[in-house]
Design a protein around this motif. Structure first.
Motif, PDB file in Angstrom:
ATOM      1  N   GLY A 215      55.018 100.013  10.562  1.00  0.00           N
ATOM      2  CA  GLY A 215      53.755  99.836  11.278  1.00  0.00           C
ATOM      3  C   GLY A 215      53.912  99.187  12.641  1.00  0.00           C
ATOM      4  N   VAL A 216      55.149  99.110  13.161  1.00  0.00           N
ATOM      5  CA  VAL A 216      55.339  98.577  14.520  1.00  0.00           C
ATOM      6  C   VAL A 216      54.705  99.551  15.519  1.00  0.00           C
ATOM      7  N   GLY A 217      54.368  99.031  16.701  1.00  0.00           N
ATOM      8  CA  GLY A 217      53.701  99.856  17.709  1.00  0.00           C
ATOM      9  C   GLY A 217      54.646 100.747  18.474  1.00  0.00           C
ATOM     10  N   LYS A 218      55.914 100.347  18.548  1.00  0.00           N
ATOM     11  CA  LYS A 218      56.901 101.136  19.283  1.00  0.00           C
ATOM     12  C   LYS A 218      58.282 100.744  18.794  1.00  0.00           C
ATOM     13  N   VAL A 219      59.235 101.680  18.888  1.00  0.00           N
ATOM     14  CA  VAL A 219      60.618 101.364  18.516  1.00  0.00           C
ATOM     15  C   VAL A 219      61.519 101.636  19.715  1.00  0.00           C
ATOM     16  N   ALA A 220      62.382 100.666  20.019  1.00  0.00           N
ATOM     17  CA  ALA A 220      63.417 100.867  21.041  1.00  0.00           C
ATOM     18  C   ALA A 220      64.747 100.962  20.314  1.00  0.00           C
ATOM     19  N   PHE A 221      65.348 102.137  20.371  1.00  0.00           N
ATOM     20  CA  PHE A 221      66.603 102.363  19.643  1.00  0.00           C
ATOM     21  C   PHE A 221      67.761 102.507  20.623  1.00  0.00           C
ATOM     22  N   THR A 222      68.849 101.812  20.349  1.00  0.00           N
ATOM     23  CA  THR A 222      70.104 102.026  21.079  1.00  0.00           C
ATOM     24  C   THR A 222      71.178 102.274  20.045  1.00  0.00           C
ATOM     25  N   GLY A 223      71.870 103.399  20.172  1.00  0.00           N
ATOM     26  CA  GLY A 223      72.930 103.731  19.217  1.00  0.00           C
ATOM     27  C   GLY A 223      73.354 105.171  19.412  1.00  0.00           C
ATOM     28  N   SER A 224      73.891 105.775  18.368  1.00  0.00           N
ATOM     29  CA  SER A 224      74.442 107.121  18.518  1.00  0.00           C
ATOM     30  C   SER A 224      73.330 108.178  18.520  1.00  0.00           C
ATOM     31  N   THR A 225      73.666 109.331  19.053  1.00  0.00           N
ATOM     32  CA  THR A 225      72.696 110.428  19.120  1.00  0.00           C
ATOM     33  C   THR A 225      72.310 110.879  17.708  1.00  0.00           C
ATOM     34  N   ALA A 226      73.285 110.892  16.798  1.00  0.00           N
ATOM     35  CA  ALA A 226      72.994 111.334  15.425  1.00  0.00           C
ATOM     36  C   ALA A 226      71.966 110.406  14.776  1.00  0.00           C
ATOM     37  N   THR A 227      72.146 109.095  14.927  1.00  0.00           N
ATOM     38  CA  THR A 227      71.181 108.159  14.335  1.00  0.00           C
ATOM     39  C   THR A 227      69.840 108.243  15.060  1.00  0.00           C
ATOM     40  N   ALA A 228      69.885 108.479  16.370  1.00  0.00           N
ATOM     41  CA  ALA A 228      68.634 108.580  17.146  1.00  0.00           C
ATOM     42  C   ALA A 228      67.708 109.621  16.535  1.00  0.00           C
ATOM     43  N   LYS A 229      68.295 110.737  16.058  1.00  0.00           N
ATOM     44  CA  LYS A 229      67.458 111.801  15.468  1.00  0.00           C
ATOM     45  C   LYS A 229      66.803 111.308  14.171  1.00  0.00           C
TER      46      LYS A 229
END
Ligand code: NAD
Length: 498
Positions: A215-229
């Motif tokens: 239920g967070v308002g936004k997610v900032a992800f840094t990591g691999s492209t595979a995990t990003a998906k």
């Protein structure tokens, strides 16, 4: 006595995550593992804290963030030691990383009000009776999911922008660097003890997934492209917006009028710093024929001086060693030559500097993210050919160009979010420049004005200040008024060449 464990492999025992030094197996620290319930509880606490944090306003938040910046600066050596213990990287590299983080913290704290604060917009003639107001409002709770390779800098980018914009943060550090993540939250709590404005939740990927669904308002992800998906798929369930900072295969282009020793030095730093485990690390160099031989010789000479266990730290994640070995083997099997390092360079947990030439474009060493201290150097006829080959990748994060007359023109044509001209990686150290990629490297921006706006929603408000001269948006308009509107539009927009 601290137990010696399998180097670099995070272990979970009885709900506790045990982090180890990748070079020695020495225990780096222990943190409690969260489950989905604990993540939900952290987000619930964060929602309460968000009201208080927003209530401080830009000025109050700036004052707290500047105090955190000051505290981190004063304890920078302690932070570097914790980072070295957990990642194995040389302490000097950890210091450089922390300096970048401090720059972004300072910039975000000082500029959030100007970038995001309320302002009046200019009047538009057709709606002259209304005043426009624009402001950027926080999302509330932002989830930050981080990698291990730069465990200070990569989370502090989004954390500092999100906090300065008025959000509170729940941060899930990499399972390889939980102790650094905990250090960041603990020091923040020293300057903001009143409310849990920056919390950490620890664990493996499932904890990151739970954060996406919490239920967070936004997610900032840094990591691999595979995990990003996977992160995007989890966030898609509730239409949670995301910023994706993913992998790269950055290129350096050396033009004929380049300062060749400087280009070689930058290539070696850009490709080998942090043992090549850098998202914006230089992995490929494209060098025009007239300066190729001099460049290769200078790179080999400079990279040959770097020693594993000193300037070159261990490979933090043991399974990455197999990927690096596969890439080197594939390059050599397809006809590439090692002018430094090569087949015998991989000696776990270290990989010695490796410079490869004549590597075919279909080799994994050219196509996929290697994330080790390797560099391919490819001879090209001219800058156009360099650009064609450099851009022939699904990634597009950073890059570098060395040259004089055409360097900036070449930089513009590199398909990436950032380029350093006559330097490498420099853009990550400037608080006022946005950071982010294109294609498989992700989207959205952290750092700078764009980074601040990434963590706030534009809110438009119009306020009537008088009666309408051209009342368009009402059923009570008369035919004469519509005729006046048509006349006004023709006058304003109907002149000139169609
Ligand atoms: P990773 O993708 O394996 O893990 C990143 C984070 O995601 C970790 O905290 C992990 O626990 C979490 N995670 C794993 N599975 C998840 C899931 N299903 N849902 C939610 N979260 C999950 O990446 P890594 O190995 O930690 O980092 C290295 C990668 O990060 C490289 O590809 C590197 O290029 C990239 N990177 C990019 C940038 C950038 O700014 N573009 C910066 C640093 C690193």
């Amino acid at each position: 006595m601290t137990a010696t464990r399998v180097p670099g492999v995070p272990e979970i025992e009885d709900g506790v995550l045990i982090s180890t030094n990748p070079a020695t197996g020495e225990e780096a620290g222990r943190v409690p593992v969260a489950d989905a319930g604990a993540v939900a509880a952290a987000v619930a606490r964060a929602r309460e804290a968000a009201l208080w944090w927003q209530g401080l306003g830009f000025t109050g938040r700036k004052e707290r963030l500047v105090r955190w910046r000051t505290l981190v600066s004063r304890r920078i050596e302690e932070l570097a030691r914790v980072t070295r213990l957990e990642t194995g990287k040389p302490e000097a590299d950890a210091i450089v990383e922390a300096v970048g983080a401090i720059e972004h913290l300072d910039w975000a704290a000082h500029h959030a009000k100007a970038v995001l604060g309320p302002r009046r917009t200019r009047t538009r003639l057709l709606t002259a009776e209304h005043v426009g107001h624009l402001e950027y409002q926080p999302y509330g709770v932002v989830g930050v999911i981080g990698p291990w390779n730069y465990p200070i800098l990569t989370p502090i980018g989004p954390i500092s922008s999100a906090l300065a914009a008025g959000n509170v943060v729940v941060f899930k550090p990499s399972e390889y660097t939980p102790v650094v993540g905990q250090w960041l939250a603990d020091t923040f709590a020293e300057v903001v003890p009143e409310q849990p404005v920056l919390q950490v939740v620890h664990g493996l990927g499932d904890v990151g997934g739970a954060l996406c669904r919490s239920g967070v308002g936004k997610v900032a992800f840094t990591g691999s492209t595979a995990t990003a998906k996977k992160v995007m798929a989890a966030c898609a369930e509730n239409l949670v917006p995301v910023v994706i900072e993913a992998g790269g295969k950055d290129a350096l282009i050396v033009d004929a009028d380049a300062d060749v020793p400087a280009a070689a030095e930058a290539a070696v730093w850009g490709s080998m710093t942090n043992a090549g485990q850098t998202c914006i690390g230089i992995e490929r160099a494209y060098v025009v024929a007239p300066v190729y031989d001099r460049f290769v010789a200078a790179v080999v000479e400079k990279a040959g001086r770097l020693r594993t266990g000193h300037e070159i730290g261990p490979i933090t994640m043991p399974r990455q060693i197999d990927i690096i070995r596969d890439h080197i083997d594939d390059a050599l099997a397809k006809g590439g030559r090692a002018v430094l390092g090569g087949a015998g360079a991989v000696q776990p947990p270290y990989v010695a500097p490796t410079v490869l030439v004549d590597v075919p474009a279909d080799s994994s060493e050219i196509r996929d993210e290697t994330f080790g201290p390797t560099l391919t150097i490819t001879k090209v006829a001219d800058a156009d050919e360099a650009l064609r080959q450099a851009n022939d990748t699904s990634y597009g994060l950073g890059g570098a160009v060395f040259g004089k007359a055409n360097a900036v023109r070449i930089a513009r044509r590199l398909r990436s979010g950032m380029v350093a001209v006559n330097g490498t990686l420099t853009f990550v150290g400037m608080g006022n420049l946005p950071f982010g990629g294109v294609g498989d490297s992700g989207f959205g921006r952290i750092h700078g004005e764009d980074g601040l706006r990434e963590f706030a929603r534009a809110k438009a408000i119009t306020v009537r200040r008088g009666p309408s001269m051209l009342p368009a948006m009402t059923f009570e308009r008369t035919p004469a008024q519509v005729a006046r509107i048509v006349k006004a539009v023709r006058l304003l927009y109907g002149r000139g060449r169609a």
